[in-house]
Design a protein around this motif. Structure first.
Motif, PDB file in Angstrom:
ATOM      1  N   LYS A 149      14.755  -1.746  -4.604  1.00 56.75           N
ATOM      2  CA  LYS A 149      13.576  -1.618  -3.734  1.00 56.75           C
ATOM      3  C   LYS A 149      12.389  -2.233  -4.470  1.00 56.75           C
ATOM      4  N   SER A 150      11.860  -3.323  -3.929  1.00 61.09           N
ATOM      5  CA  SER A 150      10.780  -4.056  -4.593  1.00 61.09           C
ATOM      6  C   SER A 150       9.496  -3.228  -4.662  1.00 61.09           C
ATOM      7  N   MET A 151       8.592  -3.656  -5.505  1.00 67.55           N
ATOM      8  CA  MET A 151       7.290  -2.994  -5.602  1.00 67.55           C
ATOM      9  C   MET A 151       6.557  -3.092  -4.266  1.00 67.55           C
ATOM     10  N   LYS A 152       6.682  -4.235  -3.615  1.00 65.62           N
ATOM     11  CA  LYS A 152       6.045  -4.427  -2.302  1.00 65.62           C
ATOM     12  C   LYS A 152       6.551  -3.382  -1.307  1.00 65.62           C
ATOM     13  N   GLU A 153       7.872  -3.189  -1.277  1.00 70.72           N
ATOM     14  CA  GLU A 153       8.449  -2.188  -0.375  1.00 70.72           C
ATOM     15  C   GLU A 153       7.991  -0.781  -0.736  1.00 70.72           C
ATOM     16  N   ARG A 154       7.876  -0.508  -2.016  1.00 72.28           N
ATOM     17  CA  ARG A 154       7.447   0.807  -2.471  1.00 72.28           C
ATOM     18  C   ARG A 154       6.007   1.086  -2.067  1.00 72.28           C
ATOM     19  N   VAL A 155       5.141   0.089  -2.204  1.00 77.01           N
ATOM     20  CA  VAL A 155       3.740   0.277  -1.832  1.00 77.01           C
ATOM     21  C   VAL A 155       3.622   0.464  -0.326  1.00 77.01           C
ATOM     22  N   LYS A 156       4.359  -0.326   0.433  1.00 79.06           N
ATOM     23  CA  LYS A 156       4.302  -0.224   1.898  1.00 79.06           C
ATOM     24  C   LYS A 156       4.770   1.140   2.409  1.00 79.06           C
ATOM     25  N   SER A 157       5.711   1.761   1.665  1.00 84.22           N
ATOM     26  CA  SER A 157       6.246   3.050   2.125  1.00 84.22           C
ATOM     27  C   SER A 157       5.349   4.229   1.745  1.00 84.22           C
ATOM     28  N   GLN A 158       4.291   4.009   1.020  1.00 87.19           N
ATOM     29  CA  GLN A 158       3.373   5.093   0.618  1.00 87.19           C
ATOM     30  C   GLN A 158       2.471   5.504   1.756  1.00 87.19           C
TER      31      GLN A 158
END
Length: 158
Positions: A149-158
């Motif tokens: 899970k990319s950092m981009k995906e992690r930020v978007k899921s916050q």
């Protein structure tokens, strides 16, 4: 004592902290190469080392092996070709494929640098041992987590 904003930021500055650590280590190794009279830069190391046994490998395969972008590996390869450390040729079956191998000059340099690389490895091992943590294992775990899970995906899921 001066304020260290990078430490204050904690995980928010993770990428900056890793970059700073990388640059610090590379700067010291560059100085070691210079003092040892080797015309060599730390950023060339992984590509050069991947070819040190005389293998001829495609640039695309090298970029996968080194976990670097094709343009980044290509850029280093161009410098090493220009310096005469690497020879290149086109694949006869696919002219788009660029094949690389160390030249005689590169092979000679690799043989001369082996003892220094052994010292650098020993110093790195000592440094990692002093940290009382398994940094390499932790880095690998972070890399695998980012693969999942990319950092981009992690930020978007916050």
């Amino acid at each position: 004592m001066e304020r260290n904003i990078i430490n204050d930021l904690g995980s928010l500055a993770l990428a900056t902290r890793l970059k700073n650590l990388s640059e610090r280590l590379a700067r010291d190794v560059a100085q070691i190469y210079k003092e040892s009279a080797f015309d060599f830069e730390p950023r060339w190391f992984t590509l050069f080392y991947a070819l040190k046994d005389g293998d001829e490998l495609p640039l695309t395969e090298l970029s996968v092996m080194l976990q670097q972008t094709h343009p980044a590996v290509n850029q280093v390869a161009n410098v090493l070709v220009k310096k005469g450390f690497i020879e290149e040729r086109k694949d006869e079956s696919d002219q788009r494929k660029r094949l690389l191998k160390l030249s005689e000059k590169g092979l000679n340099l690799a043989a001369q640098m082996e003892p220094l690389w052994a010292k650098i490895k020993a110093a790195n091992d000592e440094l990692l041992k002093e940290s009382n943590n398994d940094l390499l294992t932790n880095l690998e775990a972070v890399e695998k987590a980012l693969d999942a899970k990319s950092m981009k995906e992690r930020v978007k899921s916050q």
